[in-house]
Scaffold this active site. Sequence first.
Site, PDB file in Angstrom:
ATOM      1  N   ASN A   1     -12.236  -7.487  38.830  1.00  0.00           N
ATOM      2  CA  ASN A   1     -13.648  -7.820  37.889  1.00  0.00           C
ATOM      3  C   ASN A   1     -13.423  -8.148  36.597  1.00  0.00           C
ATOM      4  OD1 ASN A   1     -14.562  -6.677  40.472  1.00  0.00           O
ATOM      5  ND2 ASN A   1     -15.688  -4.901  39.670  1.00  0.00           N
TER       6      ASN A   1
ATOM      7  N   GLU B   1     -16.239  -9.338  41.006  1.00  0.00           N
ATOM      8  CA  GLU B   1     -17.335  -9.539  40.305  1.00  0.00           C
ATOM      9  C   GLU B   1     -17.011 -10.326  38.801  1.00  0.00           C
ATOM     10  OE1 GLU B   1     -19.004  -5.741  38.680  1.00  0.00           O
ATOM     11  OE2 GLU B   1     -18.730  -4.900  40.627  1.00  0.00           O
TER      12      GLU B   1
ATOM     13  N   TYR C   1     -15.129  -9.400  32.985  1.00  0.00           N
ATOM     14  CA  TYR C   1     -16.284  -9.598  32.047  1.00  0.00           C
ATOM     15  C   TYR C   1     -15.956 -10.140  30.624  1.00  0.00           C
ATOM     16  CZ  TYR C   1     -19.031  -7.729  35.544  1.00  0.00           C
ATOM     17  OH  TYR C   1     -19.832  -7.532  37.112  1.00  0.00           O
TER      18      TYR C   1
ATOM     19  N   HIS D   1     -18.680   3.001  45.188  1.00  0.00           N
ATOM     20  CA  HIS D   1     -19.188   2.322  43.880  1.00  0.00           C
ATOM     21  C   HIS D   1     -19.824   3.247  42.972  1.00  0.00           C
ATOM     22  CE1 HIS D   1     -20.154  -2.011  42.073  1.00  0.00           C
ATOM     23  NE2 HIS D   1     -20.558  -0.869  40.907  1.00  0.00           N
TER      24      HIS D   1
ATOM     25  N   ARG E   1     -20.954  -9.102  49.103  1.00  0.00           N
ATOM     26  CA  ARG E   1     -20.215  -7.526  48.627  1.00  0.00           C
ATOM     27  C   ARG E   1     -21.183  -6.443  48.404  1.00  0.00           C
ATOM     28  NH1 ARG E   1     -17.841  -5.872  43.783  1.00  0.00           N
ATOM     29  NH2 ARG E   1     -16.296  -4.160  44.100  1.00  0.00           N
TER      30      ARG E   1
ATOM     31  N   GLU F   1     -13.753  -0.398  40.212  1.00  0.00           N
ATOM     32  CA  GLU F   1     -13.320   0.097  38.876  1.00  0.00           C
ATOM     33  C   GLU F   1     -13.098   1.398  38.775  1.00  0.00           C
ATOM     34  OE1 GLU F   1     -16.895  -1.723  36.796  1.00  0.00           O
ATOM     35  OE2 GLU F   1     -16.543  -3.565  37.050  1.00  0.00           O
TER      36      GLU F   1
END
Length: 477
Positions: free
Chosen positions: A309, A382, A311, A136, A92, A181
């Site tokens: 994504n 991600e 985290y 991005h 990606r 994002e």
Amino acid sequence: MSNPASPPAVGVVDDRPPLTFPPGFLWGAATAAYQIEGAAAEGGRTPSIWDTFSHTPGRVVEGHTGDVACDHYHRMGSDVALMAELGLKSYRFSVSWPRVQPGGTGPANAEGLDFYRRLVDELLAHGIEPWLTLYHWDLPQPLEDVGGWPARDTAARFADYATLVADALGDRVRYWTTLNEPWCSAFLGYGSGVHAPGRSDGADAVRAGHHLMLGHGLAVQALRAARPTAEVGVTVNLYPVTPASDAPADVDAARRIDGLANRFFLDPLLRGSYPADLMADLAKVTDFGHVRDGDLATISSPLDVVGVNYYSRHVVAAPVPGAEPEPYWRAPSCWPGSEDVRFVTRGVPVTDMNWEIDAPGLVETLRRVHEEYTDLPLYVTENGSAFVDEVVDGQVDDVDRLAYFDAHLRAAHEAIEAGVPLRGYFAWSLMDNFEWAWGYTKRFGMVHVDYDSQVRIPKSSARWYAEVIRRNGLAAQ
Ligand code: IFM
């Protein structure tokens, strides 16, 4: 509480079972153009907001910029060979808007497009599925100069750019992500200003969020028109938001932050509406006059996949008078209308970003998207962690990062068992790179990069991930 990311202690029997993922599970790694390419002024590329921002003193730690980064622009061939060596099934990457359409308007830059054509061809030649992200975070600077994402016209410019990339690469790229994002672009870029373009105005952040999503919807339509067979999606960064206690004020703080972090994007994109409670929370910031008839229908244009994504988790509490404001994404200015909410530190293990390690949060997040929003195939686009790495005898034994991946892959598997149609996982990141406002001081890569020599060293986590891919799962430990 046990540390979900700890490797088994020496001498301790670890009975984590082997886990197999569904056939065809797409194993990948991700990067982004400004974080790795370098060659900032080559091949006809013009500045993006990140060039301007990183060259502004005081904006990025130690004055780091993406001018050279990992020099991937010149090392693309050997980088793809490394991906093949690791057995990646997919890669990606993002396209740099100012590289392929300098200035953000007008005709394509053939040399810029040619770089991505060569990258995609190289990937395909190695049996690696290209996964292309259009945005991005590198908005062409001239578009920022005429208003940036708070300006409605930027959405239309983004759709034109999408068409131009689809016309050039649509014959060889199957998977397309419009935005990466949008929360960060809107709320870090225009709310707190810790990301480019570094503006700080709550109403602008909300407008930016809307126009990013409008640009997404228009780009989905443009991609479909150019390439009807493309698989099109968007990537959102999501967090479970947990109240620090059952106290009604803490629970309400969690509702408010969940509104801004998650539902601000999920509801318009997947339901075609803004949540009423979020609009009420934001009433003191904006009257939503920037939302026009038909926008939400465009924003919720049907998708083929959704990228998540993940985290960490946010734990929040009601305001405490006199509390010290916190930095970065905890800064009050990231949360327009809810500036008073406190982010709570639980004391659980954290990464080098100071983000709490919370693998169960990935299960919660994936289940929520599936159970509350959509039956579409989901991809973790991600997931990863920054840790301080040490090169010893030419090796990097990154046990913490490896354990982080292990714990989160187990969580991904648990989500699949709970019925989530999770079809793939992309580690962030393939290699160490420019970590935005933190410059090169934070390392997320599975591959170590020496920024002086540009030598790449696959870390232990990369070797381990290669084995995961080979087995299509995790070995017993
Ligand atoms: O490096 C970033 C990436 O660009 C977007 N998602 C989060 C990563 C780690 O902060």
